[in-house]
Design a protein around this motif. Sequence first.
Motif, PDB file in Angstrom:
ATOM      1  N   ARG A 308       0.868  -1.178   0.000  1.00 42.46           N
ATOM      2  CA  ARG A 308       0.000   0.000   0.000  1.00 42.46           C
ATOM      3  C   ARG A 308       0.899   1.219   0.000  1.00 42.46           C
ATOM      4  O   ARG A 308       2.108   1.126   0.217  1.00 42.46           O
ATOM      5  N   PHE A 309       0.313   2.384  -0.238  1.00 42.41           N
ATOM      6  CA  PHE A 309       1.097   3.613  -0.221  1.00 42.41           C
ATOM      7  C   PHE A 309       1.531   3.939   1.215  1.00 42.41           C
ATOM      8  O   PHE A 309       0.769   3.735   2.164  1.00 42.41           O
ATOM      9  N   TRP A 310       2.752   4.465   1.339  1.00 40.27           N
ATOM     10  CA  TRP A 310       3.256   4.907   2.634  1.00 40.27           C
ATOM     11  C   TRP A 310       3.328   6.436   2.640  1.00 40.27           C
ATOM     12  O   TRP A 310       3.871   7.045   1.713  1.00 40.27           O
ATOM     13  N   ALA A 311       2.787   7.046   3.685  1.00 37.15           N
ATOM     14  CA  ALA A 311       2.754   8.502   3.779  1.00 37.15           C
ATOM     15  C   ALA A 311       4.153   9.067   3.992  1.00 37.15           C
ATOM     16  O   ALA A 311       4.971   8.500   4.731  1.00 37.15           O
ATOM     17  N   LEU A 312       4.413  10.201   3.343  1.00 35.95           N
ATOM     18  CA  LEU A 312       5.685  10.918   3.475  1.00 35.95           C
ATOM     19  C   LEU A 312       5.428  12.281   4.097  1.00 35.95           C
ATOM     20  O   LEU A 312       4.440  12.962   3.763  1.00 35.95           O
ATOM     21  N   PRO A 318       2.638  16.739   5.752  1.00 36.44           N
ATOM     22  CA  PRO A 318       2.499  15.723   4.696  1.00 36.44           C
ATOM     23  C   PRO A 318       2.907  16.289   3.343  1.00 36.44           C
ATOM     24  O   PRO A 318       2.496  17.395   2.969  1.00 36.44           O
ATOM     25  N   VAL A 319       3.706  15.519   2.602  1.00 35.17           N
ATOM     26  CA  VAL A 319       4.197  16.005   1.310  1.00 35.17           C
ATOM     27  C   VAL A 319       4.021  14.991   0.186  1.00 35.17           C
ATOM     28  O   VAL A 319       4.361  15.277  -0.967  1.00 35.17           O
ATOM     29  N   GLY A 320       3.484  13.808   0.483  1.00 37.63           N
ATOM     30  CA  GLY A 320       3.322  12.851  -0.603  1.00 37.63           C
ATOM     31  C   GLY A 320       3.275  11.423  -0.114  1.00 37.63           C
ATOM     32  O   GLY A 320       2.895  11.156   1.037  1.00 37.63           O
ATOM     33  N   LYS A 321       3.683  10.494  -0.990  1.00 41.27           N
ATOM     34  CA  LYS A 321       3.566   9.081  -0.663  1.00 41.27           C
ATOM     35  C   LYS A 321       4.648   8.277  -1.379  1.00 41.27           C
ATOM     36  O   LYS A 321       5.084   8.617  -2.485  1.00 41.27           O
ATOM     37  N   VAL A 322       5.100   7.228  -0.718  1.00 44.75           N
ATOM     38  CA  VAL A 322       5.934   6.218  -1.354  1.00 44.75           C
ATOM     39  C   VAL A 322       5.001   5.291  -2.124  1.00 44.75           C
ATOM     40  O   VAL A 322       4.032   4.771  -1.574  1.00 44.75           O
ATOM     41  N   THR A 323       5.296   5.104  -3.416  1.00 43.81           N
ATOM     42  CA  THR A 323       4.436   4.265  -4.249  1.00 43.81           C
ATOM     43  C   THR A 323       4.984   2.853  -4.412  1.00 43.81           C
ATOM     44  O   THR A 323       4.220   1.895  -4.493  1.00 43.81           O
ATOM     45  N   SER A 324       6.309   2.701  -4.505  1.00 44.90           N
ATOM     46  CA  SER A 324       6.936   1.378  -4.633  1.00 44.90           C
ATOM     47  C   SER A 324       8.225   1.370  -3.831  1.00 44.90           C
ATOM     48  O   SER A 324       9.069   2.258  -4.009  1.00 44.90           O
ATOM     49  N   ALA A 325       8.401   0.375  -2.982  1.00 44.11           N
ATOM     50  CA  ALA A 325       9.594   0.291  -2.141  1.00 44.11           C
ATOM     51  C   ALA A 325      10.041  -1.156  -2.006  1.00 44.11           C
ATOM     52  O   ALA A 325       9.209  -2.073  -1.937  1.00 44.11           O
ATOM     53  N   VAL A 326      11.351  -1.353  -1.953  1.00 43.83           N
ATOM     54  CA  VAL A 326      11.900  -2.703  -1.834  1.00 43.83           C
ATOM     55  C   VAL A 326      13.353  -2.592  -1.368  1.00 43.83           C
ATOM     56  O   VAL A 326      13.985  -1.546  -1.529  1.00 43.83           O
ATOM     57  N   TYR A 327      13.878  -3.671  -0.820  1.00 40.06           N
ATOM     58  CA  TYR A 327      15.302  -3.728  -0.479  1.00 40.06           C
ATOM     59  C   TYR A 327      16.061  -4.282  -1.668  1.00 40.06           C
ATOM     60  O   TYR A 327      15.711  -5.324  -2.213  1.00 40.06           O
ATOM     61  N   SER A 328      17.129  -3.578  -2.083  1.00 36.73           N
ATOM     62  CA  SER A 328      17.992  -4.050  -3.156  1.00 36.73           C
ATOM     63  C   SER A 328      19.233  -4.686  -2.560  1.00 36.73           C
ATOM     64  O   SER A 328      20.067  -3.977  -1.972  1.00 36.73           O
ATOM     65  N   PRO A 329      19.402  -6.010  -2.703  1.00 33.36           N
ATOM     66  CA  PRO A 329      20.603  -6.645  -2.159  1.00 33.36           C
ATOM     67  C   PRO A 329      21.871  -6.218  -2.895  1.00 33.36           C
ATOM     68  O   PRO A 329      22.955  -6.234  -2.322  1.00 33.36           O
ATOM     69  N   ARG A 330      21.753  -5.854  -4.161  1.00 30.55           N
ATOM     70  CA  ARG A 330      22.932  -5.396  -4.905  1.00 30.55           C
ATOM     71  C   ARG A 330      23.395  -4.035  -4.385  1.00 30.55           C
ATOM     72  O   ARG A 330      24.591  -3.820  -4.160  1.00 30.55           O
ATOM     73  N   LEU A 331      22.453  -3.121  -4.193  1.00 32.87           N
ATOM     74  CA  LEU A 331      22.798  -1.774  -3.725  1.00 32.87           C
ATOM     75  C   LEU A 331      22.891  -1.695  -2.213  1.00 32.87           C
ATOM     76  O   LEU A 331      23.345  -0.688  -1.674  1.00 32.87           O
ATOM     77  N   GLN A 332      22.435  -2.772  -1.543  1.00 39.05           N
ATOM     78  CA  GLN A 332      22.411  -2.828  -0.078  1.00 39.05           C
ATOM     79  C   GLN A 332      21.721  -1.584   0.498  1.00 39.05           C
ATOM     80  O   GLN A 332      22.240  -0.898   1.383  1.00 39.05           O
ATOM     81  N   ALA A 333      20.535  -1.332  -0.054  1.00 39.79           N
ATOM     82  CA  ALA A 333      19.766  -0.158   0.368  1.00 39.79           C
ATOM     83  C   ALA A 333      18.290  -0.415   0.134  1.00 39.79           C
ATOM     84  O   ALA A 333      17.902  -1.188  -0.757  1.00 39.79           O
ATOM     85  N   ASN A 334      17.458   0.251   0.942  1.00 39.99           N
ATOM     86  CA  ASN A 334      16.019   0.278   0.715  1.00 39.99           C
ATOM     87  C   ASN A 334      15.725   1.388  -0.286  1.00 39.99           C
ATOM     88  O   ASN A 334      15.957   2.555   0.004  1.00 39.99           O
TER      89      ASN A 334
END
Length: 387
Positions: A308-312, A318-334
């Motif tokens: 679901r969307f995460w509030a920012l 309030p300024v917006g929303k996270v639409t897609s988020a994931v952990y990248s093991p290659r970049l070692q970052a969310n």
Amino acid sequence: MQVQDFGFGTQIRKSPYFDATVRWGAQGFSVYNHMYIPRDFGDPEANFWNLVNDAILCDVAVERQVEVTGPDAAAFVQMLTPRNLSNMAVGQCKYVLMTNALGGILNDPILLRLGENHFWFSLADSDILLWAQGVAVHSGMDVTITEPDVSPLQLQGPKSGEIMKALFGDEIADLRYYWFCEMELDGIPLIVSRTGWSSELGYEIYLRNSEYGDALWERIMATGLPMGLKPGHTSTIRRIEGGMLSYHADADIQTNPFELGLDRLVDLEMEADFIGKFALQRIRDNGITRRQVGVILDGAPLATPNTRFWALSHQGQPVGKVTSAVYSPRLQANIALAMVDLAAAELGTELEVTTHEGPRQARVVEKPFFDPRKELAAGAKATSISA
């Protein structure tokens, strides 16, 4: 193509590869364009590494085709998209947007031109067949709009080129990025394009007769398995790394092309008219109030992508929303894509995200997160990088 009836007229179709994907380990499905799509072949991180190191075969029959034919097909197709198609050749693909009268995005398909008056829109998840048929009713244009018996597969990853040569011969290596050709494999009628939803080197294989679905899947797997090919599903990790949109998440009918930084797909100066032209002219002239950005989230690796969307917020507002988020093991970052107010869109802006695990700190960064020039997808033989 099999159909499962849930009563009250609700039907969800199975792709011609459904049984094969189950045999090869598909453990979960979701619904996309009223069809089942395999979403789970085990560990999504393993699927990601299979994609970026070797190759994966994905059932994407859910990418339904809207076929437009007839004497006025070219003019009608242009009316459905703000991208200028005047230089589109037969055998070429283009990434296009489809907009409504308010400039909102209805779909972001790949368009294929099979003939002077023969086109396919290869769709994301929305009912464009009904939209196009509705537009045609009072258009005064001589067109026929149907959904043909076409079911794509995606063969993606750095070893996909070698697998394709083993299947079709060395000449397949000459196929340019965002072009396609008509082919046969063991008598199975296909269209093969140098496209895909992975940001990696890859091909889409459009099956033109669903009766051959099982045979086609098994033939490709048998050829590719010794080269490292694995069955898989479209990788959320890799598509977010590449800044690729997921319709309904990162774009929808309330989103316009300028907010997404897709100005190159809008030609407001061309003579041809298209649905949403006046609205997009107003948006361009008045300016946008929000923009899609890349975001890095602090903290431990996200266990799963967001559902679901995460509030920012910024400085408590309030300024917006996270639409897609994931952990990248290659970049070692969310990593995440987000839609934010312009005031919060500057690089380095510190934000707070309300995730399902609680609040996290975040900051605005450049996107895409990896291979921003799409050099991997374009490949060494590419002559066009303006897909």
